[in-house]
Motif scaffolding. Sequence first.
Motif, PDB file in Angstrom:
ATOM      1  N   LEU A 124       0.831  -1.196   0.000  1.00  0.00           N
ATOM      2  CA  LEU A 124       0.000   0.000   0.000  1.00  0.00           C
ATOM      3  C   LEU A 124       0.868   1.249   0.000  1.00  0.00           C
ATOM      4  CD1 LEU A 124      -2.610  -0.950   2.733  1.00  0.00           C
ATOM      5  CD2 LEU A 124      -2.928  -1.038   0.278  1.00  0.00           C
ATOM      6  N   HIS A 125       0.325   2.335  -0.525  1.00  0.00           N
ATOM      7  CA  HIS A 125       0.986   3.645  -0.471  1.00  0.00           C
ATOM      8  C   HIS A 125      -0.075   4.693  -0.180  1.00  0.00           C
ATOM      9  CE1 HIS A 125       3.887   6.770  -1.286  1.00  0.00           C
ATOM     10  NE2 HIS A 125       2.965   7.380  -2.008  1.00  0.00           N
ATOM     11  N   TRP A 126       0.105   5.423   0.934  1.00  0.00           N
ATOM     12  CA  TRP A 126      -0.848   6.450   1.353  1.00  0.00           C
ATOM     13  C   TRP A 126      -0.269   7.815   1.037  1.00  0.00           C
ATOM     14  CZ3 TRP A 126      -4.265   5.525   6.092  1.00  0.00           C
ATOM     15  CH2 TRP A 126      -4.573   4.179   6.218  1.00  0.00           C
ATOM     16  N   HIS A 127      -1.108   8.751   0.541  1.00  0.00           N
ATOM     17  CA  HIS A 127      -0.673  10.119   0.318  1.00  0.00           C
ATOM     18  C   HIS A 127      -1.870  11.060   0.304  1.00  0.00           C
ATOM     19  CE1 HIS A 127      -1.842  10.206  -3.992  1.00  0.00           C
ATOM     20  NE2 HIS A 127      -1.574   8.923  -3.922  1.00  0.00           N
ATOM     21  N   LEU A 128      -1.586  12.341   0.540  1.00  0.00           N
ATOM     22  CA  LEU A 128      -2.629  13.371   0.504  1.00  0.00           C
ATOM     23  C   LEU A 128      -2.799  13.880  -0.913  1.00  0.00           C
ATOM     24  CD1 LEU A 128      -1.949  15.628   3.606  1.00  0.00           C
ATOM     25  CD2 LEU A 128      -3.793  14.016   3.285  1.00  0.00           C
ATOM     26  N   THR A 129      -4.040  14.121  -1.289  1.00  0.00           N
ATOM     27  CA  THR A 129      -4.350  14.653  -2.609  1.00  0.00           C
ATOM     28  C   THR A 129      -5.410  15.731  -2.461  1.00  0.00           C
ATOM     29  OG1 THR A 129      -3.967  12.474  -3.568  1.00  0.00           O
ATOM     30  CG2 THR A 129      -5.148  14.052  -4.918  1.00  0.00           C
ATOM     31  N   LYS A 130      -5.243  16.825  -3.228  1.00  0.00           N
ATOM     32  CA  LYS A 130      -6.283  17.847  -3.265  1.00  0.00           C
ATOM     33  C   LYS A 130      -7.387  17.380  -4.191  1.00  0.00           C
ATOM     34  CE  LYS A 130      -4.413  22.421  -2.505  1.00  0.00           C
ATOM     35  NZ  LYS A 130      -4.044  23.680  -3.136  1.00  0.00           N
ATOM     36  N   GLN A 131      -8.613  17.526  -3.718  1.00  0.00           N
ATOM     37  CA  GLN A 131      -9.751  17.104  -4.534  1.00  0.00           C
ATOM     38  C   GLN A 131     -10.831  18.178  -4.457  1.00  0.00           C
ATOM     39  OE1 GLN A 131     -11.836  13.518  -3.257  1.00  0.00           O
ATOM     40  NE2 GLN A 131     -11.417  12.696  -5.297  1.00  0.00           N
ATOM     41  N   LYS A 132     -11.396  18.506  -5.591  1.00  0.00           N
ATOM     42  CA  LYS A 132     -12.445  19.522  -5.655  1.00  0.00           C
ATOM     43  C   LYS A 132     -13.779  18.901  -5.277  1.00  0.00           C
ATOM     44  CE  LYS A 132     -13.391  23.386  -8.575  1.00  0.00           C
ATOM     45  NZ  LYS A 132     -13.199  23.990  -9.882  1.00  0.00           N
ATOM     46  N   CYS A 133     -14.535  19.593  -4.445  1.00  0.00           N
ATOM     47  CA  CYS A 133     -15.872  19.122  -4.071  1.00  0.00           C
ATOM     48  C   CYS A 133     -16.784  19.207  -5.286  1.00  0.00           C
ATOM     49  CB  CYS A 133     -16.436  19.947  -2.929  1.00  0.00           C
ATOM     50  SG  CYS A 133     -15.553  19.728  -1.390  1.00  0.00           S
ATOM     51  N   SER A 134     -17.712  18.289  -5.381  1.00  0.00           N
ATOM     52  CA  SER A 134     -18.554  18.213  -6.572  1.00  0.00           C
ATOM     53  C   SER A 134     -19.563  19.354  -6.663  1.00  0.00           C
ATOM     54  CB  SER A 134     -19.288  16.876  -6.600  1.00  0.00           C
ATOM     55  OG  SER A 134     -20.093  16.759  -5.444  1.00  0.00           O
ATOM     56  N   ASN A 135     -20.038  19.868  -5.546  1.00  0.00           N
ATOM     57  CA  ASN A 135     -21.096  20.864  -5.611  1.00  0.00           C
ATOM     58  C   ASN A 135     -20.620  22.294  -5.369  1.00  0.00           C
ATOM     59  OD1 ASN A 135     -20.461  20.463  -2.973  1.00  0.00           O
ATOM     60  ND2 ASN A 135     -22.535  20.096  -2.267  1.00  0.00           N
ATOM     61  N   SER A 136     -19.318  22.519  -5.210  1.00  0.00           N
ATOM     62  CA  SER A 136     -18.827  23.881  -4.986  1.00  0.00           C
ATOM     63  C   SER A 136     -17.392  24.003  -5.493  1.00  0.00           C
ATOM     64  CB  SER A 136     -18.897  24.238  -3.504  1.00  0.00           C
ATOM     65  OG  SER A 136     -17.988  23.451  -2.779  1.00  0.00           O
ATOM     66  N   ALA A 137     -16.836  25.190  -5.350  1.00  0.00           N
ATOM     67  CA  ALA A 137     -15.472  25.436  -5.797  1.00  0.00           C
ATOM     68  C   ALA A 137     -14.444  25.160  -4.700  1.00  0.00           C
ATOM     69  CB  ALA A 137     -15.334  26.878  -6.266  1.00  0.00           C
ATOM     70  N   VAL A 138     -14.886  24.622  -3.591  1.00  0.00           N
ATOM     71  CA  VAL A 138     -14.011  24.349  -2.454  1.00  0.00           C
ATOM     72  C   VAL A 138     -13.165  23.114  -2.748  1.00  0.00           C
ATOM     73  CG1 VAL A 138     -13.978  23.752  -0.012  1.00  0.00           C
ATOM     74  CG2 VAL A 138     -15.671  25.363  -0.867  1.00  0.00           C
ATOM     75  N   GLN A 139     -11.884  23.183  -2.363  1.00  0.00           N
ATOM     76  CA  GLN A 139     -10.999  22.029  -2.482  1.00  0.00           C
ATOM     77  C   GLN A 139     -10.676  21.513  -1.096  1.00  0.00           C
ATOM     78  OE1 GLN A 139      -7.541  22.987  -4.762  1.00  0.00           O
ATOM     79  NE2 GLN A 139      -8.634  22.869  -6.679  1.00  0.00           N
ATOM     80  N   GLU A 140     -10.531  20.199  -0.989  1.00  0.00           N
ATOM     81  CA  GLU A 140     -10.204  19.590   0.284  1.00  0.00           C
ATOM     82  C   GLU A 140      -9.090  18.574   0.087  1.00  0.00           C
ATOM     83  OE1 GLU A 140     -13.694  17.644   1.713  1.00  0.00           O
ATOM     84  OE2 GLU A 140     -13.800  16.281   0.028  1.00  0.00           O
ATOM     85  N   TYR A 141      -8.412  18.246   1.180  1.00  0.00           N
ATOM     86  CA  TYR A 141      -7.374  17.224   1.139  1.00  0.00           C
ATOM     87  C   TYR A 141      -7.997  15.885   1.481  1.00  0.00           C
ATOM     88  CZ  TYR A 141      -3.799  20.762   0.777  1.00  0.00           C
ATOM     89  OH  TYR A 141      -3.020  21.784   0.337  1.00  0.00           O
ATOM     90  N   VAL A 142      -7.658  14.880   0.671  1.00  0.00           N
ATOM     91  CA  VAL A 142      -8.206  13.540   0.824  1.00  0.00           C
ATOM     92  C   VAL A 142      -7.043  12.569   0.965  1.00  0.00           C
ATOM     93  CG1 VAL A 142      -9.624  11.760  -0.278  1.00  0.00           C
ATOM     94  CG2 VAL A 142     -10.184  14.157  -0.587  1.00  0.00           C
ATOM     95  N   LEU A 143      -7.176  11.604   1.844  1.00  0.00           N
ATOM     96  CA  LEU A 143      -6.162  10.568   2.012  1.00  0.00           C
ATOM     97  C   LEU A 143      -6.407   9.488   0.967  1.00  0.00           C
ATOM     98  CD1 LEU A 143      -3.796   9.589   3.725  1.00  0.00           C
ATOM     99  CD2 LEU A 143      -5.454   8.423   5.165  1.00  0.00           C
ATOM    100  N   MET A 144      -5.475   9.353   0.034  1.00  0.00           N
ATOM    101  CA  MET A 144      -5.603   8.368  -1.050  1.00  0.00           C
ATOM    102  C   MET A 144      -4.748   7.150  -0.711  1.00  0.00           C
ATOM    103  SD  MET A 144      -7.584   9.742  -3.347  1.00  0.00           S
ATOM    104  CE  MET A 144      -7.290   8.862  -4.832  1.00  0.00           C
ATOM    105  N   ILE A 145      -5.269   5.982  -1.033  1.00  0.00           N
ATOM    106  CA  ILE A 145      -4.547   4.731  -0.818  1.00  0.00           C
ATOM    107  C   ILE A 145      -4.363   4.065  -2.171  1.00  0.00           C
ATOM    108  CG2 ILE A 145      -4.543   2.508   0.335  1.00  0.00           C
ATOM    109  CD1 ILE A 145      -6.495   3.721   2.373  1.00  0.00           C
ATOM    110  N   GLU A 146      -3.110   3.841  -2.544  1.00  0.00           N
ATOM    111  CA  GLU A 146      -2.795   3.151  -3.799  1.00  0.00           C
ATOM    112  C   GLU A 146      -2.314   1.748  -3.467  1.00  0.00           C
ATOM    113  OE1 GLU A 146       0.215   5.471  -5.664  1.00  0.00           O
ATOM    114  OE2 GLU A 146      -1.181   7.006  -6.319  1.00  0.00           O
TER     115      GLU A 146
END
Length: 84
Positions: A51-73
């Motif tokens: 596994l590899h964990w990292h933070l990724t910026k992701q845009k919210c679907s209903n607004s222009a706000v971006q949030e950090y999401v923990l992604m697991i590869e």
Amino acid sequence: MLSLLLFGCICCCCTFGLSFCPVLCLNKRSKNEVNKLLDWENARLYHKIGLHWHLTKQKCSNSAVQEYVLMIEFRPPLSLSQPD
């Protein structure tokens, strides 16, 4: 951190927006600390099980706000029978 944000909002009119600088710096430092911790955990534990964990910026679907999401590869696990 919330107290700094509230203080920045109150003082924003007097400082022409410069009161938000401490909040932005703390946000950047927090993100860097989380990334360093994730790198350490990946090297210590998660790469061994594929596994590899990292933070990724992701845009919210209903607004222009971006949030950090923990992604697991998922990665191919290391072979434990081969020497380092």
